[in-house]
Design a protein around this motif. Structure first.
Motif, PDB file in Angstrom:
ATOM      1  N   VAL A 111      17.113   0.759   0.993  1.00  0.00           N
ATOM      2  CA  VAL A 111      18.202   1.692   0.701  1.00  0.00           C
ATOM      3  C   VAL A 111      19.417   1.390   1.579  1.00  0.00           C
ATOM      4  CG1 VAL A 111      18.919   4.104   0.890  1.00  0.00           C
ATOM      5  CG2 VAL A 111      16.732   3.538  -0.169  1.00  0.00           C
ATOM      6  N   ARG A 112      19.168   1.113   2.845  1.00  0.00           N
ATOM      7  CA  ARG A 112      20.273   0.814   3.768  1.00  0.00           C
ATOM      8  C   ARG A 112      20.981  -0.474   3.362  1.00  0.00           C
ATOM      9  NH1 ARG A 112      20.450  -2.034   8.912  1.00  0.00           N
ATOM     10  NH2 ARG A 112      22.330  -1.424  10.046  1.00  0.00           N
ATOM     11  N   PHE A 113      20.202  -1.482   2.963  1.00  0.00           N
ATOM     12  CA  PHE A 113      20.790  -2.752   2.560  1.00  0.00           C
ATOM     13  C   PHE A 113      21.667  -2.583   1.320  1.00  0.00           C
ATOM     14  CE2 PHE A 113      20.499  -6.553  -0.166  1.00  0.00           C
ATOM     15  CZ  PHE A 113      21.192  -7.445   0.642  1.00  0.00           C
ATOM     16  N   ILE A 114      21.178  -1.853   0.321  1.00  0.00           N
ATOM     17  CA  ILE A 114      21.953  -1.634  -0.898  1.00  0.00           C
ATOM     18  C   ILE A 114      23.269  -0.954  -0.572  1.00  0.00           C
ATOM     19  CG2 ILE A 114      22.021  -0.330  -3.073  1.00  0.00           C
ATOM     20  CD1 ILE A 114      18.986  -0.769  -3.276  1.00  0.00           C
ATOM     21  N   ASP A 115      23.246  -0.040   0.371  1.00  0.00           N
ATOM     22  CA  ASP A 115      24.436   0.734   0.719  1.00  0.00           C
ATOM     23  C   ASP A 115      25.503  -0.105   1.417  1.00  0.00           C
ATOM     24  OD1 ASP A 115      25.890   3.207   0.896  1.00  0.00           O
ATOM     25  OD2 ASP A 115      25.413   3.230   3.031  1.00  0.00           O
ATOM     26  N   VAL A 116      25.111  -1.013   2.292  1.00  0.00           N
ATOM     27  CA  VAL A 116      26.104  -1.711   3.130  1.00  0.00           C
ATOM     28  C   VAL A 116      26.310  -3.178   2.776  1.00  0.00           C
ATOM     29  CG1 VAL A 116      25.567  -0.157   5.050  1.00  0.00           C
ATOM     30  CG2 VAL A 116      24.437  -2.393   4.936  1.00  0.00           C
ATOM     31  N   CYS A 117      25.514  -3.745   1.887  1.00  0.00           N
ATOM     32  CA  CYS A 117      25.584  -5.185   1.639  1.00  0.00           C
ATOM     33  C   CYS A 117      26.943  -5.622   1.085  1.00  0.00           C
ATOM     34  CB  CYS A 117      24.462  -5.615   0.701  1.00  0.00           C
ATOM     35  SG  CYS A 117      24.599  -4.944  -0.968  1.00  0.00           S
ATOM     36  N   ASN A 118      27.262  -6.877   1.330  1.00  0.00           N
ATOM     37  CA  ASN A 118      28.520  -7.466   0.887  1.00  0.00           C
ATOM     38  C   ASN A 118      28.407  -7.892  -0.583  1.00  0.00           C
ATOM     39  OD1 ASN A 118      30.180 -10.122   0.432  1.00  0.00           O
ATOM     40  ND2 ASN A 118      31.196  -9.069   2.125  1.00  0.00           N
ATOM     41  N   VAL A 119      29.315  -7.404  -1.407  1.00  0.00           N
ATOM     42  CA  VAL A 119      29.241  -7.640  -2.854  1.00  0.00           C
ATOM     43  C   VAL A 119      29.335  -9.121  -3.195  1.00  0.00           C
ATOM     44  CG1 VAL A 119      30.377  -7.221  -5.070  1.00  0.00           C
ATOM     45  CG2 VAL A 119      30.170  -5.363  -3.410  1.00  0.00           C
TER      46      VAL A 119
ATOM     47  N   PRO B 100       0.840  -1.209   0.000  1.00  0.00           N
ATOM     48  CA  PRO B 100       0.000   0.000   0.000  1.00  0.00           C
ATOM     49  C   PRO B 100       0.871   1.253   0.000  1.00  0.00           C
ATOM     50  CG  PRO B 100      -0.699  -1.549   1.694  1.00  0.00           C
ATOM     51  CD  PRO B 100       0.608  -2.043   1.194  1.00  0.00           C
ATOM     52  N   GLU B 101       0.375   2.308  -0.603  1.00  0.00           N
ATOM     53  CA  GLU B 101       1.159   3.540  -0.688  1.00  0.00           C
ATOM     54  C   GLU B 101       1.565   4.051   0.685  1.00  0.00           C
ATOM     55  OE1 GLU B 101       0.704   8.074  -2.528  1.00  0.00           O
ATOM     56  OE2 GLU B 101      -0.690   6.487  -3.133  1.00  0.00           O
ATOM     57  N   ALA B 102       0.714   3.832   1.688  1.00  0.00           N
ATOM     58  CA  ALA B 102       1.008   4.306   3.043  1.00  0.00           C
ATOM     59  C   ALA B 102       2.230   3.612   3.645  1.00  0.00           C
ATOM     60  CB  ALA B 102      -0.205   4.082   3.943  1.00  0.00           C
ATOM     61  N   GLN B 103       2.490   2.357   3.214  1.00  0.00           N
ATOM     62  CA  GLN B 103       3.621   1.607   3.761  1.00  0.00           C
ATOM     63  C   GLN B 103       4.869   1.689   2.885  1.00  0.00           C
ATOM     64  OE1 GLN B 103       2.448  -2.427   4.582  1.00  0.00           O
ATOM     65  NE2 GLN B 103       0.588  -1.821   5.687  1.00  0.00           N
ATOM     66  N   ALA B 104       4.736   2.292   1.718  1.00  0.00           N
ATOM     67  CA  ALA B 104       5.859   2.337   0.774  1.00  0.00           C
ATOM     68  C   ALA B 104       7.067   3.043   1.370  1.00  0.00           C
ATOM     69  CB  ALA B 104       5.428   3.035  -0.518  1.00  0.00           C
ATOM     70  N   ASN B 105       6.815   4.145   2.072  1.00  0.00           N
ATOM     71  CA  ASN B 105       7.910   4.910   2.660  1.00  0.00           C
ATOM     72  C   ASN B 105       8.684   4.100   3.686  1.00  0.00           C
ATOM     73  OD1 ASN B 105       9.306   7.511   2.877  1.00  0.00           O
ATOM     74  ND2 ASN B 105       8.488   7.536   4.955  1.00  0.00           N
ATOM     75  N   GLU B 106       7.965   3.316   4.502  1.00  0.00           N
ATOM     76  CA  GLU B 106       8.610   2.504   5.528  1.00  0.00           C
ATOM     77  C   GLU B 106       9.482   1.421   4.905  1.00  0.00           C
ATOM     78  OE1 GLU B 106       5.663   0.912   8.100  1.00  0.00           O
ATOM     79  OE2 GLU B 106       4.749   2.860   8.558  1.00  0.00           O
ATOM     80  N   LEU B 107       9.063   0.911   3.763  1.00  0.00           N
ATOM     81  CA  LEU B 107       9.798  -0.175   3.124  1.00  0.00           C
ATOM     82  C   LEU B 107      11.040   0.325   2.390  1.00  0.00           C
ATOM     83  CD1 LEU B 107       9.521  -3.207   2.886  1.00  0.00           C
ATOM     84  CD2 LEU B 107       8.202  -2.887   0.804  1.00  0.00           C
ATOM     85  N   ILE B 108      11.010   1.567   1.939  1.00  0.00           N
ATOM     86  CA  ILE B 108      12.150   2.118   1.213  1.00  0.00           C
ATOM     87  C   ILE B 108      13.403   2.179   2.077  1.00  0.00           C
ATOM     88  CG2 ILE B 108      13.057   4.270   0.228  1.00  0.00           C
ATOM     89  CD1 ILE B 108      10.349   4.724  -1.047  1.00  0.00           C
ATOM     90  N   LEU B 109      13.234   2.569   3.328  1.00  0.00           N
ATOM     91  CA  LEU B 109      14.391   2.792   4.209  1.00  0.00           C
ATOM     92  C   LEU B 109      15.272   1.555   4.385  1.00  0.00           C
ATOM     93  CD1 LEU B 109      12.675   5.052   6.906  1.00  0.00           C
ATOM     94  CD2 LEU B 109      14.141   5.751   5.014  1.00  0.00           C
TER      95      LEU B 109
ATOM     96  N   ALA C  57      15.775   7.304  -5.264  1.00  0.00           N
ATOM     97  CA  ALA C  57      16.363   6.065  -5.780  1.00  0.00           C
ATOM     98  C   ALA C  57      17.618   6.309  -6.607  1.00  0.00           C
ATOM     99  CB  ALA C  57      15.338   5.313  -6.622  1.00  0.00           C
ATOM    100  N   VAL C  58      17.960   7.553  -6.889  1.00  0.00           N
ATOM    101  CA  VAL C  58      19.101   7.845  -7.758  1.00  0.00           C
ATOM    102  C   VAL C  58      20.402   7.290  -7.179  1.00  0.00           C
ATOM    103  CG1 VAL C  58      20.545   9.672  -8.736  1.00  0.00           C
ATOM    104  CG2 VAL C  58      18.057   9.864  -8.839  1.00  0.00           C
ATOM    105  N   GLY C  59      20.739   7.694  -5.948  1.00  0.00           N
ATOM    106  CA  GLY C  59      21.974   7.228  -5.312  1.00  0.00           C
ATOM    107  C   GLY C  59      22.001   5.723  -5.083  1.00  0.00           C
TER     108      GLY C  59
ATOM    109  N   CYS D 185      16.012  -4.263  -5.938  1.00  0.00           N
ATOM    110  CA  CYS D 185      16.306  -2.926  -6.472  1.00  0.00           C
ATOM    111  C   CYS D 185      15.178  -2.433  -7.379  1.00  0.00           C
ATOM    112  CB  CYS D 185      17.629  -2.946  -7.228  1.00  0.00           C
ATOM    113  SG  CYS D 185      19.065  -3.228  -6.168  1.00  0.00           S
ATOM    114  N   LYS D 186      14.618  -3.335  -8.166  1.00  0.00           N
ATOM    115  CA  LYS D 186      13.496  -2.956  -9.023  1.00  0.00           C
ATOM    116  C   LYS D 186      12.263  -2.617  -8.184  1.00  0.00           C
ATOM    117  CE  LYS D 186      14.588  -4.998 -13.477  1.00  0.00           C
ATOM    118  NZ  LYS D 186      14.384  -3.720 -14.201  1.00  0.00           N
ATOM    119  N   ARG D 187      12.138  -3.296  -7.053  1.00  0.00           N
ATOM    120  CA  ARG D 187      11.035  -2.984  -6.141  1.00  0.00           C
ATOM    121  C   ARG D 187      11.205  -1.575  -5.576  1.00  0.00           C
ATOM    122  NH1 ARG D 187       5.914  -3.680  -5.881  1.00  0.00           N
ATOM    123  NH2 ARG D 187       5.070  -4.521  -3.943  1.00  0.00           N
ATOM    124  N   LEU D 188      12.453  -1.200  -5.279  1.00  0.00           N
ATOM    125  CA  LEU D 188      12.734   0.161  -4.817  1.00  0.00           C
ATOM    126  C   LEU D 188      12.318   1.166  -5.889  1.00  0.00           C
ATOM    127  CD1 LEU D 188      14.069   2.305  -2.976  1.00  0.00           C
ATOM    128  CD2 LEU D 188      16.243   1.783  -4.130  1.00  0.00           C
ATOM    129  N   HIS D 189      12.630   0.864  -7.131  1.00  0.00           N
ATOM    130  CA  HIS D 189      12.241   1.727  -8.244  1.00  0.00           C
ATOM    131  C   HIS D 189      10.722   1.901  -8.303  1.00  0.00           C
ATOM    132  CE1 HIS D 189      11.084   2.135 -12.596  1.00  0.00           C
ATOM    133  NE2 HIS D 189      11.899   3.161 -12.492  1.00  0.00           N
TER     134      HIS D 189
END
Length: 428
Positions: free
Chosen positions: A87-95, A75-84, A125-127, A109-113
């Motif tokens: 984004v954090r996982f993409i930033d710190v995850c092990n390659v 739901p759109e109301a929960q989208a913001n909570e799921l983004i965080l 989503a740019v960074g 990542c496509k879900r983030l988009h």
């Protein structure tokens, strides 16, 4: 051995215990694959695991759970909570860990988009998507499924400079044709936004001439923009397709882009009044295609085209004469066009403000400055690299069994033994 997914604690324990060595992680990946259906069906239950795992250490297990949690409708109301957390996982995850399940990582990542599009916040989503591409990309030459998504959010957020950063690499490895079409289309739009018209033409040209068995909407839209950017940048457009263009594209593209083809024909006459009248009559069609802005630039470029022609005939000309010859309303408007062309390096001239005279000059570039030498050297290096890549690809293709078998079948159709011998009267 199966993964213990009887409870949240047991799953966390298993993931934590098998996230050390590369062998353990590979084993964990196999176990997670076997338990994938269970994790997905109980995603709501296992979502609490995410708070107990370190995404930088337990990246693989975290990824499987995160992908399951983001797979369903949000739901759109929960989208913001799921983004965080994404984004954090993409930033710190092990390659090394995420590359074992690259399809899962791409899915997240496509879900983030999708989520940022729901919230109409593409900037968020740019960074993260740029980071994701750098982590999942085997080499700068490889096109990932995330490239089009990244370029689209850059386009919507007007982050053209960041988007252009990944367009500087030459793409040689493509997995999915659709990704290539979208990459070139969005990339061409970003380059157009930055007024890098030469690069934009290259990217649109790639879409138009790419192999295709059926017509697609991306190629049609790219062809329309290819026509407009050609007129803006080159002041001309050739309706002839290169020989390597697919027969499907050659047969259909002009039919789907008729107003734009006719615009190019009108432009070629050099009659500004006729061009304006055509644009006015078809304004709604151009507006519906989101191309009206470019069409207006085409009209403006005709003035510049007419001015450019004057530089081939005259050394000195008044602003009034330029306005009269180039069909420009006033000398002041003519001066504005001349100044823009000087600034863009399209012509070399000086304007005497006292008497309103314009003096056209020769190109001052002597091609011996350090900057020019560096530019030429980098171009040579790029061409040498592309030549080497082309040779490698050619050698690889020459040894490919599928290619050789197809060539063999084609040759059989034209086997020389099937032809009659040369008639006696032509023998020497």
């Amino acid at each position: 051995m199966n993964l213990n997914v009887n409870s949240v604690d047991s799953l966390v324990t298993e993931i934590q215990g098998l996230s050390g060595s590369s062998q353990d992680v590979a084993h964990l990946n196999n176990l997670l694959k076997q338990s994938e259906d269970t994790i997905r069906s109980q995603a709501a239950t296992f979502a609490s695991c995410l708070t107990l795992l370190d995404p930088s250490v337990h990246s693989l297990g975290y990824l499987y759970i995160l992908e399951a949690c983001t797979a369903g409708p949000v739901p759109e109301a929960q989208a913001n909570e799921l983004i965080l957390p994404v984004v954090r996982f993409i930033d710190v995850c092990n390659v090394e860990q995420i590359r074992l399940a690259s399809d899962k990582f791409i899915s997240v990542c496509k879900r983030l988009h999708e989520l940022v599009m729901i919230l109409n916040a593409p900037m968020r989503a740019v960074g993260p998507l740029l980071t994701a591409i750098l982590k999942i990309q085997p080499s700068p030459e490889h096109l990932t499924p995330l490239h089009p998504d990244f370029l689209q959010v850059c386009l919507l957020a007007k982050c053209y400079k960041i988007g252009y950063s990944i367009l500087e690499d030459d793409i040689c490895e493509v997995d999915q044709p659709r990704d290539f079409f979208l990459y070139c289309y969005y990339g061409g739009m970003i380059c157009t936004g930055q007024k890098r018209y030469a690069k934009a033409l290259e990217l649109f040209h790639n879409v138009v001439t790419a192999p295709m068995s059926t017509m697609n909407a991306i190629a049609v839209e790219a062809y329309k923009k290819y026509i407009l950017v050609s007129l803006i940048h080159l002041r001309q457009f050739s309706a002839n397709f290169p020989k390597y263009t697919s027969s499907v594209a050659q047969r259909n593209l002009k039919n789907f882009s008729q107003p734009y083809v006719e615009l190019a024909i009108s432009y070629s006459t050099g009659n500004i009044s006729e061009l304006k009248a055509y644009v006015q009559a078809n304004q709604e069609r151009f507006e519906n295609g989101n191309n009206l802005g470019l069409v207006k630039q085409v009209v403006s470029s005709m003035y510049k085209r007419n001015i450019q022609k004057l530089t081939q005939t005259y050394l000195t000309l008044s602003l009034q004469d330029i306005a009269n010859t180039a069909n420009i309303n006033t000398p002041k408007e003519a001066e504005m066009h001349v100044l823009e062309m000087i600034e863009d390096g399209e012509i070399y001239a000086t304007i005497n403000q006292k008497d309103g005279m314009v003096r056209f000059l020769e190109d001052p570039e002597q091609y011996k400055t350090c900057e020019m030498i560096e530019h030429i050297d980098s171009s040579i290096q790029r061409i040498m690299k592309l030549s080497k890549k082309l040779t490698t690809t050619d050698e690889s293709l020459s040894c490919d069994p599928l290619y050789l078998s197809k060539v063999g079948r084609e040759r059989q159709r034209f086997d020389f033994d099937d032809f009659d011998n040369v008639p006696q009267k032509f023998n020497l």
